[in-house]
Write a protein that holds these residues in place. Structure first.
Motif, PDB file in Angstrom:
ATOM      1  N   VAL A 103       0.854  -1.187   0.000  1.00  0.00           N
ATOM      2  CA  VAL A 103       0.000   0.000   0.000  1.00  0.00           C
ATOM      3  C   VAL A 103       0.888   1.233   0.000  1.00  0.00           C
ATOM      4  CG1 VAL A 103      -1.773   1.257   1.267  1.00  0.00           C
ATOM      5  CG2 VAL A 103      -1.796  -1.247   1.253  1.00  0.00           C
ATOM      6  N   VAL A 104       0.643   2.131  -0.930  1.00  0.00           N
ATOM      7  CA  VAL A 104       1.474   3.327  -1.047  1.00  0.00           C
ATOM      8  C   VAL A 104       0.587   4.558  -1.204  1.00  0.00           C
ATOM      9  CG1 VAL A 104       3.274   4.498  -2.341  1.00  0.00           C
ATOM     10  CG2 VAL A 104       3.323   1.999  -2.125  1.00  0.00           C
ATOM     11  N   GLU A 105       0.733   5.492  -0.259  1.00  0.00           N
ATOM     12  CA  GLU A 105      -0.030   6.747  -0.319  1.00  0.00           C
ATOM     13  C   GLU A 105       0.785   7.831  -1.019  1.00  0.00           C
ATOM     14  OE1 GLU A 105      -0.562   5.180   4.033  1.00  0.00           O
ATOM     15  OE2 GLU A 105       1.077   5.510   2.609  1.00  0.00           O
ATOM     16  N   SER A 106       0.072   8.798  -1.568  1.00  0.00           N
ATOM     17  CA  SER A 106       0.705   9.967  -2.154  1.00  0.00           C
ATOM     18  C   SER A 106      -0.295  11.113  -2.142  1.00  0.00           C
ATOM     19  CB  SER A 106       1.171   9.690  -3.583  1.00  0.00           C
ATOM     20  OG  SER A 106       0.076   9.343  -4.407  1.00  0.00           O
ATOM     21  N   GLY A 107       0.226  12.322  -2.369  1.00  0.00           N
ATOM     22  CA  GLY A 107      -0.653  13.469  -2.518  1.00  0.00           C
ATOM     23  C   GLY A 107      -0.697  14.418  -1.346  1.00  0.00           C
ATOM     24  N   GLY A 108      -0.001  14.098  -0.275  1.00  0.00           N
ATOM     25  CA  GLY A 108       0.000  15.007   0.865  1.00  0.00           C
ATOM     26  C   GLY A 108       0.751  16.284   0.558  1.00  0.00           C
ATOM     27  N   GLY A 109       0.637  17.248   1.465  1.00  0.00           N
ATOM     28  CA  GLY A 109       1.343  18.504   1.275  1.00  0.00           C
ATOM     29  C   GLY A 109       0.848  19.571   2.213  1.00  0.00           C
ATOM     30  N   LEU A 110       1.249  20.804   1.907  1.00  0.00           N
ATOM     31  CA  LEU A 110       0.883  21.969   2.708  1.00  0.00           C
ATOM     32  C   LEU A 110      -0.189  22.753   1.957  1.00  0.00           C
ATOM     33  CD1 LEU A 110       1.369  23.977   5.050  1.00  0.00           C
ATOM     34  CD2 LEU A 110       3.175  25.001   3.638  1.00  0.00           C
ATOM     35  N   VAL A 111      -1.261  23.094   2.654  1.00  0.00           N
ATOM     36  CA  VAL A 111      -2.355  23.833   2.039  1.00  0.00           C
ATOM     37  C   VAL A 111      -2.922  24.807   3.056  1.00  0.00           C
ATOM     38  CG1 VAL A 111      -4.071  22.081   2.678  1.00  0.00           C
ATOM     39  CG2 VAL A 111      -4.496  23.575   0.702  1.00  0.00           C
ATOM     40  N   GLN A 112      -3.454  25.913   2.573  1.00  0.00           N
ATOM     41  CA  GLN A 112      -4.068  26.881   3.469  1.00  0.00           C
ATOM     42  C   GLN A 112      -5.459  26.426   3.881  1.00  0.00           C
ATOM     43  OE1 GLN A 112      -3.928  30.689   1.429  1.00  0.00           O
ATOM     44  NE2 GLN A 112      -1.973  31.190   2.402  1.00  0.00           N
ATOM     45  N   ALA A 113      -5.885  26.903   5.009  1.00  0.00           N
ATOM     46  CA  ALA A 113      -7.231  26.603   5.472  1.00  0.00           C
ATOM     47  C   ALA A 113      -8.249  27.012   4.409  1.00  0.00           C
ATOM     48  CB  ALA A 113      -7.522  27.332   6.781  1.00  0.00           C
ATOM     49  N   GLY A 114      -9.226  26.138   4.206  1.00  0.00           N
ATOM     50  CA  GLY A 114     -10.213  26.358   3.164  1.00  0.00           C
ATOM     51  C   GLY A 114      -9.840  25.746   1.829  1.00  0.00           C
ATOM     52  N   GLY A 115      -8.614  25.300   1.717  1.00  0.00           N
ATOM     53  CA  GLY A 115      -8.140  24.722   0.474  1.00  0.00           C
ATOM     54  C   GLY A 115      -8.515  23.268   0.309  1.00  0.00           C
ATOM     55  N   SER A 116      -8.014  22.691  -0.773  1.00  0.00           N
ATOM     56  CA  SER A 116      -8.348  21.303  -1.124  1.00  0.00           C
ATOM     57  C   SER A 116      -7.078  20.511  -1.384  1.00  0.00           C
ATOM     58  CB  SER A 116      -9.233  21.272  -2.372  1.00  0.00           C
ATOM     59  OG  SER A 116     -10.417  22.004  -2.183  1.00  0.00           O
ATOM     60  N   LEU A 117      -7.236  19.202  -1.238  1.00  0.00           N
ATOM     61  CA  LEU A 117      -6.125  18.288  -1.497  1.00  0.00           C
ATOM     62  C   LEU A 117      -6.723  16.935  -1.837  1.00  0.00           C
ATOM     63  CD1 LEU A 117      -3.079  18.981  -1.250  1.00  0.00           C
ATOM     64  CD2 LEU A 117      -3.121  17.934   1.023  1.00  0.00           C
ATOM     65  N   ARG A 118      -6.068  16.205  -2.709  1.00  0.00           N
ATOM     66  CA  ARG A 118      -6.516  14.843  -3.003  1.00  0.00           C
ATOM     67  C   ARG A 118      -5.394  13.862  -2.710  1.00  0.00           C
ATOM     68  NH1 ARG A 118      -8.475  11.946  -8.627  1.00  0.00           N
ATOM     69  NH2 ARG A 118      -6.216  11.980  -9.025  1.00  0.00           N
ATOM     70  N   LEU A 119      -5.679  12.923  -1.850  1.00  0.00           N
ATOM     71  CA  LEU A 119      -4.753  11.850  -1.551  1.00  0.00           C
ATOM     72  C   LEU A 119      -5.066  10.635  -2.418  1.00  0.00           C
ATOM     73  CD1 LEU A 119      -4.700  11.972   2.365  1.00  0.00           C
ATOM     74  CD2 LEU A 119      -3.367  13.319   0.727  1.00  0.00           C
ATOM     75  N   SER A 120      -4.023   9.933  -2.787  1.00  0.00           N
ATOM     76  CA  SER A 120      -4.180   8.694  -3.544  1.00  0.00           C
ATOM     77  C   SER A 120      -3.531   7.553  -2.769  1.00  0.00           C
ATOM     78  CB  SER A 120      -3.518   8.804  -4.916  1.00  0.00           C
ATOM     79  OG  SER A 120      -4.095   9.840  -5.684  1.00  0.00           O
ATOM     80  N   CYS A 121      -4.048   6.380  -2.985  1.00  0.00           N
ATOM     81  CA  CYS A 121      -3.501   5.192  -2.337  1.00  0.00           C
ATOM     82  C   CYS A 121      -3.556   4.052  -3.334  1.00  0.00           C
ATOM     83  CB  CYS A 121      -4.282   4.855  -1.077  1.00  0.00           C
ATOM     84  SG  CYS A 121      -3.832   3.266  -0.321  1.00  0.00           S
ATOM     85  N   ALA A 122      -2.405   3.558  -3.711  1.00  0.00           N
ATOM     86  CA  ALA A 122      -2.319   2.443  -4.651  1.00  0.00           C
ATOM     87  C   ALA A 122      -2.025   1.161  -3.891  1.00  0.00           C
ATOM     88  CB  ALA A 122      -1.233   2.706  -5.676  1.00  0.00           C
ATOM     89  N   ALA A 123      -2.743   0.118  -4.228  1.00  0.00           N
ATOM     90  CA  ALA A 123      -2.544  -1.180  -3.581  1.00  0.00           C
ATOM     91  C   ALA A 123      -2.231  -2.224  -4.630  1.00  0.00           C
ATOM     92  CB  ALA A 123      -3.779  -1.577  -2.786  1.00  0.00           C
ATOM     93  N   SER A 124      -1.253  -3.047  -4.368  1.00  0.00           N
ATOM     94  CA  SER A 124      -0.871  -4.087  -5.312  1.00  0.00           C
ATOM     95  C   SER A 124      -0.626  -5.390  -4.573  1.00  0.00           C
ATOM     96  CB  SER A 124       0.396  -3.681  -6.069  1.00  0.00           C
ATOM     97  OG  SER A 124       1.466  -3.483  -5.176  1.00  0.00           O
ATOM     98  N   GLY A 125      -0.727  -6.485  -5.296  1.00  0.00           N
ATOM     99  CA  GLY A 125      -0.446  -7.786  -4.718  1.00  0.00           C
ATOM    100  C   GLY A 125      -1.651  -8.661  -4.519  1.00  0.00           C
ATOM    101  N   ARG A 126      -2.820  -8.107  -4.750  1.00  0.00           N
ATOM    102  CA  ARG A 126      -4.054  -8.864  -4.599  1.00  0.00           C
ATOM    103  C   ARG A 126      -5.096  -8.203  -5.487  1.00  0.00           C
ATOM    104  NH1 ARG A 126      -6.090 -12.171  -0.134  1.00  0.00           N
ATOM    105  NH2 ARG A 126      -8.324 -12.465  -0.419  1.00  0.00           N
ATOM    106  N   THR A 127      -6.105  -8.958  -5.877  1.00  0.00           N
ATOM    107  CA  THR A 127      -7.173  -8.374  -6.684  1.00  0.00           C
ATOM    108  C   THR A 127      -7.795  -7.204  -5.945  1.00  0.00           C
ATOM    109  OG1 THR A 127      -7.643 -10.522  -7.666  1.00  0.00           O
ATOM    110  CG2 THR A 127      -9.328  -8.810  -7.897  1.00  0.00           C
ATOM    111  N   PHE A 128      -7.596  -6.007  -6.496  1.00  0.00           N
ATOM    112  CA  PHE A 128      -7.968  -4.785  -5.790  1.00  0.00           C
ATOM    113  C   PHE A 128      -9.449  -4.737  -5.467  1.00  0.00           C
ATOM    114  CE2 PHE A 128      -7.178  -0.607  -4.330  1.00  0.00           C
ATOM    115  CZ  PHE A 128      -8.262   0.186  -4.693  1.00  0.00           C
TER     116      PHE A 128
END
Length: 124
Positions: free
Chosen positions: A4-29
């Motif tokens: 399992v590998v996450e990505s997409g974090g970061g620094l954002v101002q209050a009221g802003g938006s962010l999208r995190l992703s999580c990729a999983a491999s090794g089994r039928t997703f």
């Protein structure tokens, strides 16, 4: 074994938006229930949202209406779209995976596989 590998974090101002992703491999997703958890400094890990292998979702009250969890089984990826972010959303966000899990929500202890986490910082 599932990786399992996450990505997409970061620094954002209050009221802003962010999208995190999580990729999983090794089994039928499509057979995996996927969950997002977060842990702020000095606090315990808490549930954020999950999406079951059957497609149903569940959210923590603190993020309901602001966060949306979704999955793309063709890309083996789950997403966490976050809008109207608040400083109290600052935390390390972890993605977790487990085959065939059901629950409202699925408890952290039931997940077999975890990512390394991605930092989300919301400035005021």
């Amino acid at each position: 074994q599932v990786t399992v590998v996450e990505s997409g974090g970061g620094l954002v101002q209050a009221g802003g938006s962010l999208r995190l992703s999580c990729a999983a491999s090794g089994r039928t997703f499509s057979t995996l229930t996927m969950g997002w958890f977060r842990q702020a400094p000095g606090k315990e890990r808490e549930f954020v949202a999950d999406i079951k292998w059957i497609g149903s979702t569940y959210y923590a009250d603190s993020v309901k209406g602001r966060f949306t969890i979704s999955r793309d089984n063709t890309k083996n990826t789950v997403y966490l779209q976050m809008i109207s972010l608040k400083p109290e959303d600052t935390a390390v966000y972890y993605c977790a995976a487990g085959p065939g899990l059901l629950g409202t929500p699925v408890a952290a202890s039931r997940y077999s596989y975890w990512g390394q986490g991605t930092q989300v910082t919301v400035s005021s």
